[in-house]
Design a protein around this motif. Sequence first.
Motif, PDB file in Angstrom:
ATOM      1  N   GLY A   7       0.787  -1.222   0.000  1.00  0.00           N
ATOM      2  CA  GLY A   7       0.000   0.000   0.000  1.00  0.00           C
ATOM      3  C   GLY A   7       0.818   1.270   0.000  1.00  0.00           C
ATOM      4  O   GLY A   7       0.278   2.366  -0.073  1.00  0.00           O
ATOM      5  N   VAL A   8       2.148   1.129   0.080  1.00  0.00           N
ATOM      6  CA  VAL A   8       3.039   2.294   0.066  1.00  0.00           C
ATOM      7  C   VAL A   8       3.535   2.503  -1.361  1.00  0.00           C
ATOM      8  O   VAL A   8       4.052   1.568  -1.977  1.00  0.00           O
ATOM      9  N   PRO A   9       3.373   3.690  -1.929  1.00  0.00           N
ATOM     10  CA  PRO A   9       3.829   3.922  -3.297  1.00  0.00           C
ATOM     11  C   PRO A   9       5.284   3.509  -3.505  1.00  0.00           C
ATOM     12  O   PRO A   9       6.123   3.643  -2.617  1.00  0.00           O
ATOM     13  N   ARG A  10       5.577   3.015  -4.702  1.00  0.00           N
ATOM     14  CA  ARG A  10       6.884   2.401  -4.978  1.00  0.00           C
ATOM     15  C   ARG A  10       8.038   3.372  -4.735  1.00  0.00           C
ATOM     16  O   ARG A  10       9.080   2.988  -4.202  1.00  0.00           O
ATOM     17  N   ALA A  11       7.892   4.608  -5.171  1.00  0.00           N
ATOM     18  CA  ALA A  11       8.990   5.560  -5.007  1.00  0.00           C
ATOM     19  C   ALA A  11       9.310   5.765  -3.527  1.00  0.00           C
ATOM     20  O   ALA A  11      10.482   5.905  -3.155  1.00  0.00           O
ATOM     21  N   LEU A  12       8.287   5.770  -2.681  1.00  0.00           N
ATOM     22  CA  LEU A  12       8.531   5.912  -1.242  1.00  0.00           C
ATOM     23  C   LEU A  12       9.196   4.660  -0.683  1.00  0.00           C
ATOM     24  O   LEU A  12      10.090   4.749   0.170  1.00  0.00           O
ATOM     25  N   GLN A  13       8.764   3.488  -1.131  1.00  0.00           N
ATOM     26  CA  GLN A  13       9.419   2.250  -0.709  1.00  0.00           C
ATOM     27  C   GLN A  13      10.920   2.321  -0.990  1.00  0.00           C
ATOM     28  O   GLN A  13      11.754   2.000  -0.130  1.00  0.00           O
ATOM     29  N   GLN A  14      11.260   2.724  -2.203  1.00  0.00           N
ATOM     30  CA  GLN A  14      12.667   2.803  -2.596  1.00  0.00           C
ATOM     31  C   GLN A  14      13.427   3.794  -1.723  1.00  0.00           C
ATOM     32  O   GLN A  14      14.569   3.535  -1.315  1.00  0.00           O
ATOM     33  N   TYR A  15      12.788   4.922  -1.434  1.00  0.00           N
ATOM     34  CA  TYR A  15      13.467   5.946  -0.646  1.00  0.00           C
ATOM     35  C   TYR A  15      13.697   5.469   0.785  1.00  0.00           C
ATOM     36  O   TYR A  15      14.751   5.725   1.373  1.00  0.00           O
ATOM     37  N   PHE A  16      12.745   4.742   1.337  1.00  0.00           N
ATOM     38  CA  PHE A  16      12.922   4.214   2.693  1.00  0.00           C
ATOM     39  C   PHE A  16      14.069   3.200   2.740  1.00  0.00           C
ATOM     40  O   PHE A  16      14.847   3.183   3.699  1.00  0.00           O
ATOM     41  N   VAL A  17      14.166   2.356   1.729  1.00  0.00           N
ATOM     42  CA  VAL A  17      15.280   1.390   1.683  1.00  0.00           C
ATOM     43  C   VAL A  17      16.608   2.132   1.578  1.00  0.00           C
ATOM     44  O   VAL A  17      17.595   1.759   2.218  1.00  0.00           O
ATOM     45  N   LYS A  18      16.636   3.195   0.798  1.00  0.00           N
ATOM     46  CA  LYS A  18      17.847   4.014   0.691  1.00  0.00           C
ATOM     47  C   LYS A  18      18.241   4.572   2.061  1.00  0.00           C
ATOM     48  O   LYS A  18      19.412   4.466   2.478  1.00  0.00           O
ATOM     49  N   LEU A  19      17.286   5.157   2.767  1.00  0.00           N
ATOM     50  CA  LEU A  19      17.573   5.720   4.088  1.00  0.00           C
ATOM     51  C   LEU A  19      18.043   4.634   5.057  1.00  0.00           C
ATOM     52  O   LEU A  19      18.949   4.857   5.869  1.00  0.00           O
ATOM     53  N   PHE A  20      17.455   3.465   4.967  1.00  0.00           N
ATOM     54  CA  PHE A  20      17.813   2.351   5.847  1.00  0.00           C
ATOM     55  C   PHE A  20      19.243   1.889   5.572  1.00  0.00           C
ATOM     56  O   PHE A  20      20.050   1.730   6.500  1.00  0.00           O
ATOM     57  N   ASN A  21      19.570   1.682   4.310  1.00  0.00           N
ATOM     58  CA  ASN A  21      20.903   1.191   3.960  1.00  0.00           C
ATOM     59  C   ASN A  21      21.995   2.218   4.238  1.00  0.00           C
ATOM     60  O   ASN A  21      23.157   1.858   4.460  1.00  0.00           O
ATOM     61  N   GLU A  22      21.615   3.488   4.248  1.00  0.00           N
ATOM     62  CA  GLU A  22      22.580   4.546   4.563  1.00  0.00           C
ATOM     63  C   GLU A  22      22.696   4.786   6.063  1.00  0.00           C
ATOM     64  O   GLU A  22      23.522   5.589   6.500  1.00  0.00           O
ATOM     65  N   GLY A  23      21.876   4.091   6.851  1.00  0.00           N
ATOM     66  CA  GLY A  23      21.940   4.241   8.296  1.00  0.00           C
ATOM     67  C   GLY A  23      21.186   5.433   8.838  1.00  0.00           C
ATOM     68  O   GLY A  23      21.296   5.757  10.028  1.00  0.00           O
ATOM     69  N   VAL A  24      20.397   6.110   7.984  1.00  0.00           N
ATOM     70  CA  VAL A  24      19.628   7.276   8.431  1.00  0.00           C
ATOM     71  C   VAL A  24      18.473   6.836   9.331  1.00  0.00           C
ATOM     72  O   VAL A  24      18.157   7.501  10.326  1.00  0.00           O
ATOM     73  N   ILE A  25      17.830   5.730   8.972  1.00  0.00           N
ATOM     74  CA  ILE A  25      16.772   5.187   9.822  1.00  0.00           C
ATOM     75  C   ILE A  25      17.190   3.795  10.293  1.00  0.00           C
ATOM     76  O   ILE A  25      17.962   3.104   9.616  1.00  0.00           O
TER      77      ILE A  25
END
Length: 726
Positions: free
Chosen positions: A377-395
Amino acid sequence: MSSTLFARSLPNMRYEAIKKRLEKLSIQDSSKIEILQAISNSVNLGDPEWEGRDLVIRALDKFKVFDSAEQSLILSMVRSVGLFPYVSPFLDEISPSDRLAYELHRVEGVEPGMVFHRLQAHVFSLLMQGRNVVLSASTSVGKSLVIDAVIATEKFRKIVVIVPTIALIDETRRRLVKRFKGRCNVITHPTQEADEELINVYLLTQERVLQRDDLDDVKFFVVDEFYKLDLSSDSEEGSRAIDLSLAFHKLAKRGAQFYLLGPHIQNIQGLAAYEYNFIPSSISTVAVDVHHFNLPTKGNHRKEKLLELCGQITTPTLIYCQSPASANRIAQILIDEGKLTKQADTQDVADWIAKNYHPEWNVAKAISLGVGIHHGGVPRALQQYFVKLFNEGVIKYIICTSTMIEGVNTSAENVIIYDRRVSNSPFDFFTFKNISGRAGRMNRYFIGKVFMLEEPPKEKDLNVEYPIGLQDVDSPMGLLLKLEPEYLTDISRERLERAYATPLISTATLIENRHIPIDRQLEIAQTIIRDLPLSRQLLTWKGNPDQSQLEYICRLVCDHLEIKLADYGIHSGPQLAWNINAIRAQKDFPAYLQDAINDRNSKTTPSEAIGTRLKFIRNVLCYRLPRDFMAISKIQTDVFTQRNIEPGDFSFFSEQLENLFHDPLLTALDEYGIPTQISTKIKGTILPSENLNDMLNKLRALTPKIGVMRITEFEQSIMRWAIAEM
């Protein structure tokens, strides 16, 4: 006590004893060499093989507590178990024989310093010999590096990589662009075409493979997560498994070499028509510790344990939930009771989501606290951005469902398995192992940690069945309808002959509508005939329907096609038509979502109402409904043509619906990480475009001008990130 005596003194607990001593090992410990000798003994015994390799990885986790001589011994054992990537930081410190073995495992043409481990090298060698390979290995084993190494050889100029989800398309595309920019033309969209001067990599879902007519000359293809060939793996009436089987058949029947990869499979049946090497491997590049809590499903026990764990864990963590609804509940728990503080680095994305969707949506609230949410239910672009933040250690956290577990790689040390289900069905041991395999990351987190809150499933082997090679009286008609006669069994031919005998619907329509049961199609044809002349008035439209025409086709969908619309609060054709019109008229998510909040019942939170609407948009409006409208379009064409009535044509409206009434090229950018809300703001600079590649080139040319565009600073940062990885 000698190391041999140490090992022999614990014949049944050898591995566990060594593991426990490694956990407590410190730089002052006088028994380090004894422990290493015991590990060496386990490596040399090789029974079972995984124990020695696992202990070597655990020793690497404690590498700094050993002196230089002891470290040299560890590195030799790393070579012995074939984990050469772990040797890369220590090339100046290893022996000549170890260095020679290392050099023999180098990967050419991908990235500097890349090296295979033993299993990867074996698979690559077989593929280079022209062999078909079916590899079953854990998530962490690095199966995709073999794909990239094959691309780098330039032996094949046209390659197809079939992945199960759009999320995996995005991840794989970014990896290929990073490694092969200027050498590869990565094709993900129907409007993109091959470039004869480059290596063409078609990176597609199974549905998109079946849509393309330019794959006849493909000589090599890959199926990622090949267990999805099995009909039992698919909760959607087998439709995606059928499409994957047909996609495999489409490429393999012409003699293309294949590489099938997936986790934890003991056997595959139905591929007797092909020669292949099946490699079931237990190799893992990380160790995993599973902590079982065996908590009851009902009550607050799991919630309390989740909050306790989140209060203790300090490294990146995935929290697995069974469904978007469950993910939303867990998010709300962390928002309300997780004692999390607002993160300065995520306020821009939180504010953007609140403005462009709704401030009550807990996806916005969660990300402001450093928690990403990743589900259908989360738009794809947001999914990608969250994974980016996670892998960068931001979240530090991502709450996810199977949409992320099935293939998306992250830098997670920990996985908390909150639910023991997928949707509402208890998951099996295979799924448990697949989820657990997301914990740990080679060269980053040597030991992954899995926290299983409920009782774990019982261990059971998984066998995969390829349905085309195992046809029987229960084979889905949707599979048989698309097969050439020479690939059908006698039983299948007889079943098809009976199906084709209906005079109401043509053979071509039955084949095109293979996703829909034939009896349902006949019901629709009979309804159209029974409703004449009303149906003539309401179904012979082209372009855009008026209100009565839209309501009529929506009634046909609701009455005859099995869509679970009640899950979205829709119980009739007029209700479905209202939702379509709301999107068509407004193209405005905040207003549409506010309406969901206004209409919710007292037991539904505002965020739950928003989540249901967004899931409806993704699963029904953009995916299922366009397909069903086109199926009805073909049926009405048959019925009216037989009666010399000019039929309607719903193709334009179906395409509009699939793209939420935006230009299809703009919605394609969502898969590239640019949300439609941003692409529509800049459409004047990138439209018209001949195709997606033309638009991507225009976007790349915009990079120097992004800072002066009339979009927010956050939107500018999104564009820079997305364009850099196109």
